[in-house]
Motif scaffolding. Structure first.
Motif, mmCIF file in Angstrom:
data_model
loop_
_atom_site.group_PDB
_atom_site.id
_atom_site.type_symbol
_atom_site.label_atom_id
_atom_site.label_comp_id
_atom_site.label_asym_id
_atom_site.label_seq_id
_atom_site.Cartn_x
_atom_site.Cartn_y
_atom_site.Cartn_z
ATOM 1 N N MET A 1 9.475 25.779 19.959
ATOM 2 C CA MET A 1 9.736 24.475 20.571
ATOM 3 C C MET A 1 10.508 23.593 19.598
ATOM 4 O O MET A 1 10.207 23.557 18.412
ATOM 5 N N ASP A 2 11.501 22.892 20.110
ATOM 6 C CA ASP A 2 12.287 21.973 19.294
ATOM 7 C C ASP A 2 11.414 20.798 18.869
ATOM 8 O O ASP A 2 10.585 20.300 19.635
ATOM 9 N N ILE A 3 11.628 20.307 17.630
ATOM 10 C CA ILE A 3 10.787 19.244 17.101
ATOM 11 C C ILE A 3 10.896 17.958 17.926
ATOM 12 O O ILE A 3 9.895 17.254 18.145
ATOM 13 N N ASN A 4 12.077 17.654 18.423
ATOM 14 C CA ASN A 4 12.235 16.449 19.227
ATOM 15 C C ASN A 4 11.530 16.577 20.567
ATOM 16 O O ASN A 4 10.979 15.591 21.091
ATOM 17 N N GLU A 5 11.518 17.787 21.107
ATOM 18 C CA GLU A 5 10.805 18.025 22.362
ATOM 19 C C GLU A 5 9.307 17.826 22.165
ATOM 20 O O GLU A 5 8.632 17.195 22.993
ATOM 21 N N LEU A 6 8.778 18.347 21.056
ATOM 22 C CA LEU A 6 7.355 18.180 20.778
ATOM 23 C C LEU A 6 7.024 16.712 20.518
ATOM 24 O O LEU A 6 5.999 16.200 20.985
ATOM 25 N N LYS A 7 7.878 16.036 19.788
ATOM 26 C CA LYS A 7 7.656 14.606 19.555
ATOM 27 C C LYS A 7 7.585 13.840 20.867
ATOM 28 O O LYS A 7 6.724 12.970 21.052
ATOM 29 N N ASP A 8 8.501 14.154 21.779
ATOM 30 C CA ASP A 8 8.519 13.467 23.073
ATOM 31 C C ASP A 8 7.232 13.720 23.847
ATOM 32 O O ASP A 8 6.673 12.806 24.465
ATOM 33 N N LYS A 9 6.753 14.961 23.816
ATOM 34 C CA LYS A 9 5.516 15.291 24.523
ATOM 35 C C LYS A 9 4.343 14.480 23.980
ATOM 36 O O LYS A 9 3.540 13.929 24.735
ATOM 37 N N LEU A 10 4.237 14.424 22.658
ATOM 38 C CA LEU A 10 3.111 13.718 22.045
ATOM 39 C C LEU A 10 3.215 12.212 22.276
ATOM 40 O O LEU A 10 2.195 11.537 22.467
ATOM 41 N N ARG A 11 4.437 11.700 22.266
ATOM 42 C CA ARG A 11 4.623 10.263 22.497
ATOM 43 C C ARG A 11 4.245 9.911 23.934
ATOM 44 O O ARG A 11 3.495 8.952 24.176
ATOM 45 N N VAL A 12 4.742 10.683 24.891
ATOM 46 C CA VAL A 12 4.476 10.408 26.304
ATOM 47 C C VAL A 12 2.994 10.550 26.622
ATOM 48 O O VAL A 12 2.433 9.768 27.403
ATOM 49 N N CYS A 13 2.334 11.521 25.992
ATOM 50 C CA CYS A 13 0.911 11.771 26.263
ATOM 51 C C CYS A 13 -0.016 10.870 25.461
ATOM 52 O O CYS A 13 -1.236 10.927 25.617
ATOM 53 N N GLY A 14 0.545 10.050 24.602
ATOM 54 C CA GLY A 14 -0.269 9.089 23.863
ATOM 55 C C GLY A 14 -1.184 9.715 22.839
ATOM 56 O O GLY A 14 -2.288 9.216 22.594
ATOM 57 N N VAL A 15 -0.735 10.793 22.190
ATOM 58 C CA VAL A 15 -1.566 11.462 21.195
ATOM 59 C C VAL A 15 -1.446 10.735 19.862
ATOM 60 O O VAL A 15 -0.349 10.602 19.307
ATOM 61 N N VAL A 16 -2.574 10.254 19.374
ATOM 62 C CA VAL A 16 -2.629 9.592 18.069
ATOM 63 C C VAL A 16 -3.778 10.193 17.278
ATOM 64 O O VAL A 16 -4.579 10.973 17.810
ATOM 65 N N GLY A 17 -3.850 9.845 16.007
ATOM 66 C CA GLY A 17 -4.957 10.318 15.200
ATOM 67 C C GLY A 17 -6.287 9.901 15.817
ATOM 68 O O GLY A 17 -6.521 8.709 16.035
ATOM 69 N N ALA A 18 -7.155 10.873 16.100
ATOM 70 C CA ALA A 18 -8.422 10.584 16.784
ATOM 71 C C ALA A 18 -9.480 10.115 15.793
ATOM 72 O O ALA A 18 -10.578 10.658 15.710
ATOM 73 N N GLY A 19 -9.147 9.127 15.033
ATOM 74 C CA GLY A 19 -10.016 8.601 13.987
ATOM 75 C C GLY A 19 -9.150 7.841 12.994
ATOM 76 O O GLY A 19 -7.921 7.898 13.044
ATOM 77 N N GLY A 20 -9.772 7.124 12.089
ATOM 78 C CA GLY A 20 -8.999 6.396 11.086
ATOM 79 C C GLY A 20 -8.141 5.323 11.717
ATOM 80 O O GLY A 20 -8.579 4.580 12.588
#
Length: 339
Positions: A1-20
């Motif tokens: 998977m291309d890094i920009n594609e993965l970044k877009d997925k995580l941004r759209v899905c609202g994935v952030v550090g689950a702590g801290g």
């Protein structure tokens, strides 16, 4: 998977550090990383969710970890975990043959092994310098639940709508739950059977680094635990202490034994944080040497100094946080700290 594609997925899905601090996960993806660390140190006492989630979803988590490694071009992934988490260690060992980039890095049974700077040192031998991010030494760190959320974002585009959380302390049925974001603390505590004491206080997070919250506060993406304790409990009293009174106590009682500095994890890694010198300067009103004050930017707030090291029951961490906050409010940044 291309890094920009993965970044877009995580941004759209609202994935952030689950702590801290809840750092956006897409921002951690960096092709300079040669190592990806899965942090399963379960840093604070009483918390259990990371080891439990890793045990239950080991293949999903290791699959996502492999995707992250391949996407950024990392040579390896390391599961940083304590050997006492036997069920989780066994689960990882049973699945490792399917993931050739990933290995286990056993952490010492110490606190705060979950501080990412400590975890990086213990698993790779690399030291992150003061004010720097892990990527400065070629490492990216994700915690267990974050990696599970990455898996769900990759496989079906699922957004982050729920949170795993440990509920413990003075509750009838201590448990780890999966709850919707936005549910109140009181509602979550009811799911653990309710409280066993009438006069109680709620800590969000662990006993060392958690913060006092109310029952009407809500669960967020960074909530890891709710700990119910009697209002007169030592831990609660430390969290409720008045900084002005703590300063006066330091002025009268700090004997410069150096235990707070001797046991400071960041100091042991060479960071310019020396709690005993800070206490001496602050309680004496010394301003000619500002290094003890600037050194506060290297404090991670683990609480070892005030919850364990100080036999005079003083509060270095509280006073350090107060000074650090004041420095920031005056526009003084951590970049001003000399390395």
């Amino acid at each position: 998977m291309d890094i920009n594609e993965l970044k877009d997925k995580l941004r759209v899905c609202g994935v952030v550090g689950a702590g801290g601090a809840g750092f956006p996960s897409y921002a951690k993806l960096n092709e300079s990383a040669d190592t990806v660390i899965l942090n399963c140190a379960e840093c604070e006492p009483l918390l259990t969710l990371h080891r439990q989630v890793l045990e239950k979803y080991v293949r999903e988590i290791l699959s996502a970890m492999t995707v992250v490694c391949e996407t950024v071009g990392a040579e390896r992934g390391i599961v940083a975990i304590k050997p006492s988490y036997k069920a989780a260690v066994t689960a990882v060992e049973s699945a490792l043959s399917e993931f050739n980039k990933i290995s286990i890095g056993l952490l010492p049974e110490v606190y705060p092994a979950g501080d990412e700077v400590v975890a990086i040192y213990e698993t790779t031998g690399r030291v992150v310098l003061p004010g720097q991010l892990p990527i400065s030494v070629g490492v990216t760190v994700f915690n267990v639940e974050t990696m599970l959320n990455i898996y769900r974002a990759i496989t079906n585009g699922a957004g982050v709508t729920h949170k795993y959380i440990t509920v413990t302390g003075e509750v009838k049925s201590p448990v780890t739950l999966k709850v919707p974001l936005g549910v109140t603390n009181n509602e979550v505590i009811k799911l653990a059977g309710g409280t066993t004491v009438e006069d109680y206080v709620i800590l969000c997070g662990g006993p060392m680094m958690g913060r006092l919250v109310s029952g009407s506060d809500i669960i967020t993406k960074t909530s890891n635990a709710l700990i119910v304790l009697p209002s007169d409990h030592y831990v609660i009293q430390k969290h409720k202490a008045n900084p002005r009174i703590s300063l006066k106590r330091a002025m009268s009682a700090c004997c410069q034994c150096n235990m707070c500095t001797s046991l400071c994890p960041r100091n042991l890694l060479g960071h310019p944080i020396e709690p005993n010198k800070f206490m001496r300067s602050l309680s004496s009103g010394v301003t000619s040497d500002v290094s003890p004050y600037l050194g506060t930017f290297s404090c991670v707030g683990c609480g070892v100094c005030e919850m364990y090291a100080c036999f005079q029951n003083l509060s270095p961490r509280m006073l350090i946080n107060a000074v650090k906050g004041n420095l920031k409010s005056k526009g003084i940044a951590s970049s001003k700290v000399d390395v």
